[in-house]
Design a protein around this motif. Structure first.
Motif, mmCIF file in Angstrom:
data_model
loop_
_atom_site.group_PDB
_atom_site.id
_atom_site.type_symbol
_atom_site.label_atom_id
_atom_site.label_comp_id
_atom_site.label_asym_id
_atom_site.label_seq_id
_atom_site.Cartn_x
_atom_site.Cartn_y
_atom_site.Cartn_z
ATOM 1 N N ARG A 152 -59.610 -57.088 -152.807
ATOM 2 C CA ARG A 152 -59.463 -57.674 -151.468
ATOM 3 C C ARG A 152 -60.621 -58.628 -151.182
ATOM 4 N NH1 ARG A 152 -57.864 -52.454 -149.908
ATOM 5 N NH2 ARG A 152 -59.759 -52.094 -148.700
ATOM 6 N N ALA A 153 -61.807 -58.249 -151.637
ATOM 7 C CA ALA A 153 -62.964 -59.140 -151.476
ATOM 8 C C ALA A 153 -62.747 -60.444 -152.233
ATOM 9 C CB ALA A 153 -64.234 -58.445 -151.971
ATOM 10 N N VAL A 198 -66.270 -55.494 -149.280
ATOM 11 C CA VAL A 198 -65.140 -54.927 -148.547
ATOM 12 C C VAL A 198 -65.158 -53.412 -148.732
ATOM 13 C CG1 VAL A 198 -62.627 -54.717 -148.406
ATOM 14 C CG2 VAL A 198 -63.696 -56.979 -148.667
ATOM 15 N N ARG A 229 -68.588 -61.296 -151.263
ATOM 16 C CA ARG A 229 -68.552 -60.491 -150.047
ATOM 17 C C ARG A 229 -68.341 -59.023 -150.407
ATOM 18 N NH1 ARG A 229 -64.969 -63.256 -146.470
ATOM 19 N NH2 ARG A 229 -65.593 -65.043 -147.730
ATOM 20 N N GLY A 257 -66.486 -53.938 -153.936
ATOM 21 C CA GLY A 257 -65.636 -53.009 -153.211
ATOM 22 C C GLY A 257 -66.329 -51.672 -153.061
ATOM 23 N N GLN A 311 -60.276 -62.594 -150.300
ATOM 24 C CA GLN A 311 -60.803 -63.089 -149.024
ATOM 25 C C GLN A 311 -61.864 -64.176 -149.202
ATOM 26 O OE1 GLN A 311 -62.092 -59.714 -146.685
ATOM 27 N NE2 GLN A 311 -60.127 -58.657 -146.927
ATOM 28 N N TYR A 316 -72.057 -49.385 -147.794
ATOM 29 C CA TYR A 316 -71.901 -50.782 -147.391
ATOM 30 C C TYR A 316 -73.261 -51.484 -147.325
ATOM 31 C CZ TYR A 316 -71.151 -54.876 -144.472
ATOM 32 O OH TYR A 316 -71.146 -56.173 -143.981
ATOM 33 N N ALA A 363 -60.512 -52.372 -153.124
ATOM 34 C CA ALA A 363 -61.347 -53.056 -152.131
ATOM 35 C C ALA A 363 -62.030 -54.270 -152.753
ATOM 36 C CB ALA A 363 -62.383 -52.088 -151.568
#
Length: 297
Positions: free
Chosen positions: A285-286, A295, A293, A261, A289, A232, A282
């Motif tokens: 999903r970023a 995720v 970003r 992701g 959202q 991350y 993931a």
């Protein structure tokens, strides 16, 4: 004090070959037979070092080819060394250094120079094979590894992580609204942007991290021995670095952002394909959202 380096250009020179053909001819033929058994550069150099040990004992070797950014070494470092620049018909074949704790004698150096003649053609063939593989595994636009390379490298890193019980993280990255770059500024601008992204990734990740252009504007990064938190943190560093790319030479108003992701290997049963899919999920999903970003799966 270490021995001074001995520099020799080994060339495809009939006079040189004729002069050295009288030296250790049986050994030369034996060595040449062994060296012709592989095209893999690392194996070739290891074989040469192993076979030469019986005539010129040494503790280790180093090989480098600066033009193609290649370095191989084996054994241990030592103070005394002999260094050879290898060429054939004006073609650069790299540099080879042998090392040991005591000085090399003049007779050993003469014998080694004779034996090096056996390495020239197998080394040239191994370098051609290496460059062919690199071409097959390299994305021609960005110079990064391509999707074909990802499969074999991923398998290797996955097996290593499973065997050593170490974490393996995967980042899947996708440039946001990249189609607009091509639509508004042309495909040449899109290619220039991809090159900038690739360069930014190379400058931002660690030396041990492996970057791939997965397809289009999508990239994958393998992070060995890296848990989810480390993945991350690196992903956030990459995201911010992408934001800071100067694209004014492509278009005055062009700004690049990246959605990322992150997933870390579940050692119980997860396959490389499943791990990559979790990181890819993931990523999406970023996107959902709000993009730009990171995720974590």
């Amino acid at each position: 004090m270490s021995q001074e380096q001995v520099k020799l250009a080994v060339i495809d020179n009939p006079a040189f070959e004729k002069q050295n053909a009288k030296i250790q001819q049986p050994q030369r033929m034996e060595l040449l037979t062994v060296l012709q058994t592989t095209l893999v550069l690392d194996q070739l150099l290891q074989l040469f070092s192993r076979e030469v040990q019986q005539w010129v004992p040494h503790d280790g070797f180093k090989y480098r080819h600066e033009t193609i950014g290649l370095a191989v070494q084996g054994g241990r470092q030592a103070h005394h060394r002999c260094h050879y620049t290898l060429t054939m018909e004006e073609q650069n074949l790299g540099e080879l250094t042998l090392q040991r704790r005591k000085r090399f004698s003049e007779s050993e150096l003469r014998g080694l120079e004779s034996l090096l003649c056996c390495l020239i053609y197998p080394l040239r063939n191994a370098l051609l094979y290496y460059q062919a593989l690199q071409s097959a595994y390299t994305d021609p636009l960005t110079g990064l590894y391509n999707r074909t390379a990802l499969h074999s490298v991923f398998q290797r890193e996955w097996k290593l992580a499973q065997r050593q019980k170490t974490p393996l993280s995967v980042l899947v990255l996708d440039s946001d609204y990249f189609k607009q770059i091509n639509d508004n500024h042309g495909h040449a601008a899109g290619d220039a942007a991809l090159i900038k992204i690739a360069h930014c990734l190379e400058q931002t990740v660690r030396a041990s991290d492996i970057i791939f252009r997965y397809g289009g504007e999508e990239f994958v990064i393998l992070l060995n021995n890296t848990p989810a938190e480390g993945g991350y943190l690196l992903a956030e560093r990459v995201r911010r670095a992408i934001q800071d790319i100067d694209c004014s030479d492509i278009a005055p108003d062009l700004r690049i952002t990246m959605s990322i992701g992150v997933a870390v290997l579940n050692h119980s049963e997860e396959t490389p394909e499943q791990l990559l899919k979790r990181a890819d999920d993931a990523l999406y999903r970023a996107k959902r959202q709000g993009r730009d970003r990171v995720v974590v799966a």
